[in-house]
Write a protein that holds these residues in place. Structure first.
Motif, PDB file in Angstrom:
ATOM      1  N   GLN A  58      41.901  32.037  55.730  1.00 58.71           N
ATOM      2  CA  GLN A  58      42.764  31.636  54.562  1.00 58.71           C
ATOM      3  C   GLN A  58      42.118  31.003  53.424  1.00 58.71           C
ATOM      4  O   GLN A  58      42.246  31.419  52.207  1.00 58.71           O
ATOM      5  CB  GLN A  58      44.334  31.201  55.109  1.00 58.71           C
ATOM      6  N   LEU A  59      41.467  29.987  53.855  1.00 53.31           N
ATOM      7  CA  LEU A  59      40.749  29.249  52.786  1.00 53.31           C
ATOM      8  C   LEU A  59      39.695  30.168  52.236  1.00 53.31           C
ATOM      9  O   LEU A  59      39.474  30.021  51.074  1.00 53.31           O
ATOM     10  CB  LEU A  59      40.010  28.120  53.419  1.00 53.31           C
ATOM     11  N   ARG A  60      39.023  31.194  52.952  1.00 50.44           N
ATOM     12  CA  ARG A  60      38.097  31.923  52.399  1.00 50.44           C
ATOM     13  C   ARG A  60      38.609  32.662  51.244  1.00 50.44           C
ATOM     14  O   ARG A  60      38.313  32.991  50.395  1.00 50.44           O
ATOM     15  CB  ARG A  60      37.456  32.732  53.421  1.00 50.44           C
ATOM     16  N   VAL A  61      39.977  33.308  51.649  1.00 46.61           N
ATOM     17  CA  VAL A  61      40.623  33.966  50.510  1.00 46.61           C
ATOM     18  C   VAL A  61      40.921  33.176  49.587  1.00 46.61           C
ATOM     19  O   VAL A  61      40.830  33.792  48.200  1.00 46.61           O
ATOM     20  CB  VAL A  61      42.084  34.583  51.285  1.00 46.61           C
ATOM     21  N   LEU A  62      41.384  31.977  49.543  1.00 45.85           N
ATOM     22  CA  LEU A  62      41.502  31.099  48.362  1.00 45.85           C
ATOM     23  C   LEU A  62      40.325  30.967  47.540  1.00 45.85           C
ATOM     24  O   LEU A  62      40.342  30.946  46.350  1.00 45.85           O
ATOM     25  CB  LEU A  62      42.097  29.965  48.548  1.00 45.85           C
ATOM     26  N   ALA A  63      39.245  30.865  48.186  1.00 47.91           N
ATOM     27  CA  ALA A  63      37.818  30.645  47.513  1.00 47.91           C
ATOM     28  C   ALA A  63      37.446  31.901  46.872  1.00 47.91           C
ATOM     29  O   ALA A  63      37.032  31.731  45.819  1.00 47.91           O
ATOM     30  CB  ALA A  63      36.813  30.541  48.385  1.00 47.91           C
ATOM     31  N   GLU A  64      37.965  33.226  47.372  1.00 46.37           N
ATOM     32  CA  GLU A  64      37.619  34.397  46.734  1.00 46.37           C
ATOM     33  C   GLU A  64      38.469  34.480  45.334  1.00 46.37           C
ATOM     34  O   GLU A  64      38.285  35.001  44.769  1.00 46.37           O
ATOM     35  CB  GLU A  64      37.887  35.480  47.694  1.00 46.37           C
ATOM     36  N   ILE A  65      39.590  33.992  45.718  1.00 38.31           N
ATOM     37  CA  ILE A  65      40.305  34.143  44.330  1.00 38.31           C
ATOM     38  C   ILE A  65      39.968  33.230  43.186  1.00 38.31           C
ATOM     39  O   ILE A  65      39.789  33.603  42.165  1.00 38.31           O
ATOM     40  CB  ILE A  65      42.042  33.578  44.699  1.00 38.31           C
TER      41      ILE A  65
ATOM     42  N   GLU B  23      32.744  26.178  36.650  1.00 35.75           N
ATOM     43  CA  GLU B  23      33.242  27.209  37.318  1.00 35.75           C
ATOM     44  C   GLU B  23      34.751  27.037  37.773  1.00 35.75           C
ATOM     45  O   GLU B  23      35.330  25.796  37.382  1.00 35.75           O
ATOM     46  CB  GLU B  23      32.545  27.467  38.639  1.00 35.75           C
ATOM     47  N   GLY B  24      35.590  28.175  38.363  1.00 34.58           N
ATOM     48  CA  GLY B  24      36.826  27.737  38.482  1.00 34.58           C
ATOM     49  C   GLY B  24      37.155  26.777  39.654  1.00 34.58           C
ATOM     50  O   GLY B  24      36.251  26.490  40.199  1.00 34.58           O
ATOM     51  N   ASN B  25      38.372  26.141  39.868  1.00 35.34           N
ATOM     52  CA  ASN B  25      38.255  25.215  40.868  1.00 35.34           C
ATOM     53  C   ASN B  25      39.844  25.028  41.413  1.00 35.34           C
ATOM     54  O   ASN B  25      40.685  25.728  41.188  1.00 35.34           O
ATOM     55  CB  ASN B  25      37.965  23.720  40.279  1.00 35.34           C
ATOM     56  N   ALA B  26      40.013  24.287  42.585  1.00 31.32           N
ATOM     57  CA  ALA B  26      40.826  24.232  43.168  1.00 31.32           C
ATOM     58  C   ALA B  26      41.110  22.774  43.633  1.00 31.32           C
ATOM     59  O   ALA B  26      40.271  21.794  43.621  1.00 31.32           O
ATOM     60  CB  ALA B  26      41.141  24.725  44.300  1.00 31.32           C
TER      61      ALA B  26
ATOM     62  N   ILE C 199      49.157  37.864  44.478  1.00 26.75           N
ATOM     63  CA  ILE C 199      50.372  37.858  45.387  1.00 26.75           C
ATOM     64  C   ILE C 199      50.032  38.754  46.626  1.00 26.75           C
ATOM     65  O   ILE C 199      50.376  38.190  47.787  1.00 26.75           O
ATOM     66  CB  ILE C 199      51.695  38.251  44.586  1.00 26.75           C
ATOM     67  N   GLU C 200      49.624  39.909  46.092  1.00 26.21           N
ATOM     68  CA  GLU C 200      49.194  40.663  47.664  1.00 26.21           C
ATOM     69  C   GLU C 200      48.175  40.422  48.536  1.00 26.21           C
ATOM     70  O   GLU C 200      48.204  40.380  49.735  1.00 26.21           O
ATOM     71  CB  GLU C 200      48.958  42.104  46.936  1.00 26.21           C
ATOM     72  N   ARG C 201      47.143  39.716  47.725  1.00 26.30           N
ATOM     73  CA  ARG C 201      46.038  39.221  48.734  1.00 26.30           C
ATOM     74  C   ARG C 201      46.579  37.747  49.370  1.00 26.30           C
ATOM     75  O   ARG C 201      46.092  37.634  50.705  1.00 26.30           O
ATOM     76  CB  ARG C 201      44.986  38.674  47.697  1.00 26.30           C
ATOM     77  N   LEU C 202      47.170  37.129  49.164  1.00 30.10           N
ATOM     78  CA  LEU C 202      48.062  36.114  49.621  1.00 30.10           C
ATOM     79  C   LEU C 202      48.819  36.692  50.940  1.00 30.10           C
ATOM     80  O   LEU C 202      48.739  36.122  52.104  1.00 30.10           O
ATOM     81  CB  LEU C 202      49.007  35.176  48.878  1.00 30.10           C
ATOM     82  N   ARG C 203      49.528  37.619  50.478  1.00 29.90           N
ATOM     83  CA  ARG C 203      50.465  38.149  51.587  1.00 29.90           C
ATOM     84  C   ARG C 203      49.715  38.769  52.813  1.00 29.90           C
ATOM     85  O   ARG C 203      50.201  38.407  53.878  1.00 29.90           O
ATOM     86  CB  ARG C 203      51.347  39.417  50.914  1.00 29.90           C
ATOM     87  N   LYS C 204      48.556  39.496  52.365  1.00 27.85           N
ATOM     88  CA  LYS C 204      47.651  39.846  53.557  1.00 27.85           C
ATOM     89  C   LYS C 204      47.043  38.671  54.470  1.00 27.85           C
ATOM     90  O   LYS C 204      46.791  38.991  55.619  1.00 27.85           O
ATOM     91  CB  LYS C 204      46.777  40.746  52.926  1.00 27.85           C
ATOM     92  N   ALA C 205      47.023  37.645  53.545  1.00 26.99           N
ATOM     93  CA  ALA C 205      46.171  36.488  54.476  1.00 26.99           C
ATOM     94  C   ALA C 205      47.287  35.673  55.085  1.00 26.99           C
ATOM     95  O   ALA C 205      47.219  34.484  55.487  1.00 26.99           O
ATOM     96  CB  ALA C 205      45.647  35.743  53.482  1.00 26.99           C
ATOM     97  N   ASP C 206      48.655  35.999  55.123  1.00 26.22           N
ATOM     98  CA  ASP C 206      49.887  35.217  55.645  1.00 26.22           C
ATOM     99  C   ASP C 206      49.928  34.028  54.840  1.00 26.22           C
ATOM    100  O   ASP C 206      50.237  32.893  55.444  1.00 26.22           O
ATOM    101  CB  ASP C 206      49.556  35.041  57.093  1.00 26.22           C
ATOM    102  N   LEU C 207      49.835  34.042  53.490  1.00 30.76           N
ATOM    103  CA  LEU C 207      50.231  32.905  52.814  1.00 30.76           C
ATOM    104  C   LEU C 207      51.109  33.396  51.692  1.00 30.76           C
ATOM    105  O   LEU C 207      51.483  34.458  51.503  1.00 30.76           O
ATOM    106  CB  LEU C 207      48.821  32.603  51.883  1.00 30.76           C
ATOM    107  N   THR C 208      51.787  32.321  50.957  1.00 26.98           N
ATOM    108  CA  THR C 208      52.551  32.710  49.904  1.00 26.98           C
ATOM    109  C   THR C 208      52.744  31.518  49.015  1.00 26.98           C
ATOM    110  O   THR C 208      52.408  30.227  49.396  1.00 26.98           O
ATOM    111  CB  THR C 208      54.190  32.805  50.665  1.00 26.98           C
TER     112      THR C 208
END
Length: 522
Positions: A78-85, A98-101, A123-132
């Motif tokens: 999940q954190l990797r998905v956020l990093a990719e976003i 660079e972008g940040n969090a 939103i779709e990427r978050l859904r697939k990662a079981d995030l919202t």
């Protein structure tokens, strides 16, 4: 018609009544084609917050994304998905390379620099990662906090993870959006404490559940009404109720429905839960909650189990699971870049079981590291150079909101200023123990200055005939057992004059001493 219906409502209530903001999820393609400049102002500036996207005028055309991370627990994937976003979709907005969090003071993560046309894909990427990110802003229940070491702390009383996840699912309809519980009069915070050290800052939540024994059974005492706002701050007060763990979700939903149906919807400065409690009195409030719940509440236990001073969870700790450890890493001012997030994900997988925990101090924990791998973990460059386990005392307890760099509400810049000033003070002073210094850019108090040893709230002051960035200085906040809020003791200190003020306070009140080199150089 409810009591609230009979009262004058504010413009935001009128806009919500015309179209529920959750419906914007169905219109993202049209909005993308329309463009952010042509959007309806309410929908752009407020409505999209129901989906977790916050328009920021200080970064024109770009949005902040706020997740929902119940109990502050993520997986490495999940954190990797956020990093990719962050890497793919965000931009620097002219402020960073660079972008940040950012890790927030509610065990959450916010990403910056999102474009309107990318929201649907994200939103779709978050859904697939079981995030919202649904219902993470405006008149909704914010991220649900719990003990950051739930299930692994050898001394915990109640594992809060399942309770918090059940509550999140009920409030958000399992992340899809809940129309029944997403039209509250105002924001709402809930915390579930499972340990003895009040790691969730229970006293600043609208509802908080605190471990307590009653007749030999372990459950929770309940406090209600805590909040920070621009006009007033109040600590939560006892509901005089004790519940078993299975009753946390039903009671929370009952309180939310009572607040939804009867809370003030006029002056938004007076629409938090505490105002309803004060209007009715606690006895009537409790009775209404019991009516909604469908059964009477038990009286509170005589005492709770918050009996320890608060821990910050930085360092190495043995878990309740034999042979395993959790390690708390200090993230300066909670700021993460994509490269950091990818590396934290890797470390969690290589050395642990892929789990990552967030804390209200804006730090992170990697659990489930075997004894045999601990030494190698501690030698990793990220731990050695970026996110240490034993930072210097003042940096260790430093907390900061986003500030004017990215937030339109902030009156002053906070994060970079806070870190730079602390680094200068640590170069000049020897401090025997951590001092909790919290920065917040405006009276909305996202940086929670009222719970700090020294709290700094952004404002403006006049100096030499000019308006300059300044802070109101708070002292006396206490966390852990016997927690209470601090108060403003020095108003309107220009930021350029703040460092010597902090230096004197650290010496006079917190045992700091000038370093010899600093004395010689003066």
């Amino acid at each position: 018609m409810t009591t609230a219906d009979k009262k004058k409502i504010n413009p935001i209530e009128k806009a919500k009544a015309q179209k529920h903001p959750l419906l914007l999820k169905q219109e993202l393609e049209q909005l993308s084609q329309l463009g952010w400049e042509a959007m309806d102002e309410f929908e752009r500036d407020h409505g999209l917050k129901w989906l977790g996207f916050f328009y920021r005028p200080v970064t024109p055309g770009k949005f902040m994304l706020r997740l929902r991370i119940p109990n502050g627990i993520l997986t490495s994937s999940q954190l990797r998905v956020l990093a990719e976003i962050v890497q793919r979709y965000t931009e620097a907005a002219g402020f960073q390379q660079e972008g940040n969090a950012d890790i927030t003071t509610r065990q959450n993560i916010q990403l910056r620099g999102i474009h309107l046309e990318d929201i649907a894909a994200i939103i779709e990427r978050l859904r697939k990662a079981d995030l919202t990110s649904v219902q993470s802003g405006m008149d909704n229940v914010r991220n649900l906090t719990g003990s950051p070491v739930a299930g692994i702390d050898a001394d915990e009383l109640i594992d809060t993870r399942d309770i918090v996840c059940q509550l999140q699912d009920a409030i958000t309809n399992k992340g899809e959006g809940n129309f029944d519980l997403s039209n509250l009069p105002r924001k709402f915070n809930i915390a579930v404490a499972g340990c003895r050290d009040n790691s969730v800052h229970a006293e600043i939540n609208d509802i908080a559940f605190i471990p307590a024994y009653k007749d030999g059974k372990l459950g929770f005492n309940v406090i209600v009404g805590g909040f920070f706002s621009a006009k007033r701050c109040a600590a939560a007060i006892p509901l005089d109720a004790w519940v078993e763990p299975d009753d946390v979700v039903p009671l929370s939903l009952a309180i939310l429905i009572v607040f939804r149906d009867h809370g003030e919807r006029g002056n938004r400065q007076k629409t938090r839960l505490m105002y309803l409690i004060e209007e009715w009195g606690m006895e009537k409030f409790r009775t209404e909650v019991e009516t909604q719940l469908g059964y009477p509440l038990q009286k509170a236990a005589a005492k709770d189990e918050i009996i320890w001073e608060k821990r910050d969870h930085l360092g190495i700790y043995s878990q309740k699971q034999p042979g395993l450890n959790y390690v708390g890493l200090h993230v300066p001012i909670g700021r993460l870049y994509a490269s950091d997030m990818f590396e934290v994900s890797r470390l969690a997988e290589v050395y642990g079981n892929g789990e990552i925990r967030l804390t209200v101090e804006q730090n992170l924990i990697i659990p489930n590291i075997p004894d045999s791998r601990l030494e190698a973990f501690l030698k990793e460059p990220l731990v050695q150079q970026r996110f240490p386990i034993d930072p210097k005392p003042l940096q260790r307890a430093l907390v900061s909101c986003t500030g004017a760099e990215f937030c339109g509400f902030a009156i002053i810049e906070t994060k970079n200023r806070a870190l730079a000033m602390i680094q200068e003070l640590e170069a000049e002073l020897e401090t025997p123990h951590p001092v909790r210094i919290h920065w917040t850019g405006c009276p909305n108090s996202c940086g929670q200055p009222q719970v700090a040893d020294i709290g700094l709230m952004g404002t403006k002051a006049r100096k030499d005939g000019q308006m300059v960035e300044a802070v109101d200085l708070y002292m006396g906040g206490k966390v852990g057992k016997d927690a209470h809020l601090g108060s403003c003791v020095m108003p309107k200190i220009p930021c350029e004059d703040l460092k010597p003020v902090l230096r004197d306070l650290l010496i006079e009140h917190f045992g700091a001493r000038p370093r010899q080199a600093a004395v010689v150089s003066v």
